[in-house]
Design an enzyme around this catalytic site. Structure first.
Site, PDB file in Angstrom:
ATOM      1  N   LYS A  79      15.463  -2.187 -28.909  1.00 32.98           N
ATOM      2  CA  LYS A  79      14.156  -1.773 -29.444  1.00 32.98           C
ATOM      3  C   LYS A  79      14.251  -1.575 -30.951  1.00 32.98           C
ATOM      4  CE  LYS A  79      10.657   1.861 -28.699  1.00 32.98           C
ATOM      5  NZ  LYS A  79      10.348   3.105 -27.970  1.00 32.98           N
ATOM      6  N   SER A 154       6.188   3.136 -25.200  1.00 41.70           N
ATOM      7  CA  SER A 154       6.243   2.358 -26.420  1.00 41.70           C
ATOM      8  C   SER A 154       7.319   1.286 -26.416  1.00 41.70           C
ATOM      9  CB  SER A 154       6.479   3.288 -27.601  1.00 41.70           C
ATOM     10  OG  SER A 154       7.737   3.941 -27.467  1.00 41.70           O
ATOM     11  N   SER A 178       8.437   6.627 -22.659  1.00 46.83           N
ATOM     12  CA  SER A 178       8.437   5.268 -23.196  1.00 46.83           C
ATOM     13  C   SER A 178       9.479   4.327 -22.632  1.00 46.83           C
ATOM     14  CB  SER A 178       8.598   5.310 -24.713  1.00 46.83           C
ATOM     15  OG  SER A 178       7.372   5.604 -25.296  1.00 46.83           O
TER      16      SER A 178
HETATM   17  N1  GLN Z   1       3.357   7.580 -24.773  1.00 42.32           N
HETATM   18  C1  GLN Z   1       3.968   8.762 -25.294  1.00 42.32           C
HETATM   19  C2  GLN Z   1       3.526   8.976 -26.712  1.00 42.32           C
HETATM   20  O1  GLN Z   1       2.733   8.225 -27.155  1.00 42.32           O
HETATM   21  C3  GLN Z   1       5.438   8.672 -25.215  1.00 42.32           C
HETATM   22  C4  GLN Z   1       6.035   7.891 -26.306  1.00 42.32           C
HETATM   23  C5  GLN Z   1       7.503   7.825 -26.220  1.00 42.32           C
HETATM   24  O2  GLN Z   1       8.090   8.214 -25.213  1.00 42.32           O
HETATM   25  N2  GLN Z   1       8.128   7.382 -27.294  1.00 42.32           N
HETATM   26  O3  GLN Z   1       3.963   9.861 -27.373  1.00 42.32           O
END
Ligand code: GLN
Length: 477
Positions: A79, A154, A178
């Site tokens: 990532k 994400s 994420s």
């Molecule tokens: N969807 C969650 C957020 O927007 C989690 C994001 C993540 O785990 N990096 O914060």
């Protein structure tokens, strides 16, 4: 060479039997990934020089009769919030569009030392903020199983890369879901280890007390092997844990008889959808394997989203202050004064979601509101952790959904941040408690979309989590 069907064991076997070299495999994996990428945009960029250099080192080790490492020759994707020396790392942001890090994240360093071959960096929501991968400054990722739908976020690019078969495993980061949510949406395994299990050195900070690095793979065993290689104390991250790292994959024997599983009432009471039915069917599989299932309660669950979006935005507002136009790459050309430069760089550089979070986070930390919001949220976080600690006195693991719904359509939730935040309702609690949790594929909806089941255990009890996930996976093959 059928790249999408490769496993870590299959790569090792092929290399040691001299059916192919690591250099051949790397070249073929790169060719395949580049050819597939226009369909999904899972990768932001590829790293052919680095891939071939690592592959040649693996081939030399094999030729010299040395042990080539547990991940020798295995194609991996990382990532783009995890730094890689000499390989562009953008965090999905215009602010870092040209940023070339001068060092490697510890996780990447350890995986490469074990022989893994970095083929490219994957697309993600800007600074890992999002649930659909639609917040990337470089465009969204498409779900390889349903191209009109999101891959989740994400870490959407990493999940898509593994699902489409261009990488045997990928690294993601998880702050509130994420890794698990995109794994669920793309039908692959995704693991968020205990907080501190894997060094955060080289993971671009979003919310430091919640950030984790973890693997995506097509099997539980491969995910367990990858976690073992990168886990363990790292002097460069003082929050990394001293705890010994078991050989998880050696402990997978399919036997889970007698384990006690908890079903959280608060998670399942409103889940009457197809997702709920698939989770209940998976629980029946565990019953048939001899697990004892009981209902448990995690009463602070209803406060989790509010608590997370206060703590995560507070930490993000502080962490993102470093993107000021002086350090790193992007600097606005507008304005006369130094403060114009700061303001315009941040105004032009950050996307809407990052700005929303910086503003929220700055607000909840400000003098008049700190006690009412930030301090209160920290107290709620302690209650959520206590719920889990109590539950794990009674059960060995918790079974839960990952997301209330399967992959949604691109654009469906972009204009409604609250609806988007609700995607994380079942993943955020585990993140706030810092416990290990994972998503394992548990079925397909009538519309053909994958659904993941979440398994959670107590701190550093990843072995139990992997054993349960693997036992379930064996019943599907
Ligand atoms: N969807 C969650 C957020 O927007 C989690 C994001 C993540 O785990 N990096 O914060």
């Amino acid at each position: 060479m059928d790249i999408p069907s490769l496993t870590i064991d299959a790569v090792r076997e092929g290399l040691l039997a001299r059916r192919f070299s690591a250099a051949d495999l790397a070249a073929e994996a790169l060719r395949f990934a580049e050819a597939e990428n226009p369909r999904t945009a899972a990768y932001l960029h590829f790293s052919p020089e680095r891939a071939l250099a690592t592959a040649r080192r693996v081939d030399q080790r094999i030729a010299g009769g040395e042990e080539p490492g547990p991940l020798a020759g295995v194609p991996m994707a990382v990532k783009d919030v995890i730094v890689t020396q000499g390989v562009r790392t953008t965090c999905g942001s215009k602010l870092l569009a040209e940023y070339i890090p001068p060092y490697d994240a510890t996780a990447v360093e350890r995986l490469e030392e074990a022989g893994a071959v970095l083929i490219g960096k994957t697309n993600c929501d800007e600074f890992a903020m999002g649930s659909s991968n639609e917040n990337s400054a470089f465009g969204p990722v498409r779900n390889p199983l349903a191209p009109d739908r999101v891959p989740g976020g994400s870490s959407g690019g990493s999940a898509a890369a593994v699902a489409q078969g261009t990488a045997v495993f990928a690294l993601g980061s998880d702050t509130g879901g994420s890794i698990r949510q995109p794994a669920s949406f793309c039908g692959v395994v995704g693991v968020t280890p205990t907080y501190g299990r894997v060094s955060r050195y080289g993971l671009t900070a979003f919310a430091s007390s919640l950030d984790h690095i973890g693997p995506f793979a097509r099997s539980v065993k491969d995910a367990a092997t990858v976690l073992r290689v990168m886990a363990g104390r790292d002097l460069r991250d003082s929050t990394s844990a001293e705890a010994p790292v078991p050989d998880y994959s050696a402990l997978l024997d399919g036997k889970v008889k007698g384990l006690k599983l908890g079903l959280p009432r608060e998670y399942l009471k409103e889940l009457t959808s197809e997702t709920g039915a698939l989770i209940h069917a998976a629980v029946d599989v565990y019953r048939s394997l001899g697990c004892e299932v009981r209902e448990i309660s995690l009463p602070a669950t209803e406060y989790a989203i509010a608590c997370y979006y206060i703590i995560a935005t507070a930490e993000a507002s502080s962490n993102l202050a470093r993107y000021d136009g002086v350090r790193y790459t992007f600097r606005s050309k507008q304005g006369e004064t130094l403060s114009d430069m700061y303001r315009n760089t941040r105004g032009e550089g950050f996307g809407a979601e990052c700005k929303r979070r910086i503003m929220l986070g700055t607000y909840v930390l400000s003098a008049g509101y700190y006690d009412a919001y930030y301090l209160k949220a920290q107290k709620v976080r302690a209650l959520i952790a206590r719920d889990f600690a109590r539950a794990f006195q009674e059960v060995d693991a918790i079974v839960a959904p990952v997301s209330p719904f399967p992959a949604f359509r691109l654009g469906e939730k972009v204009d409604d941040p609250i609806a988007m935040y609700l995607s994380d309702i079942y993943t955020i609690t585990g993140s706030l408690a810092g416990i290990p949790c994972m998503s394992v594929p548990c079925g397909i909806t009538a519309g053909g979309l994958p659904v993941g089941m979440q398994l959670l255990t107590g701190h550093f009890a990843e072995t139990t989590m992997f054993r349960l996930a693997d036992a379930f996976e064996r019943t599907r093959i």
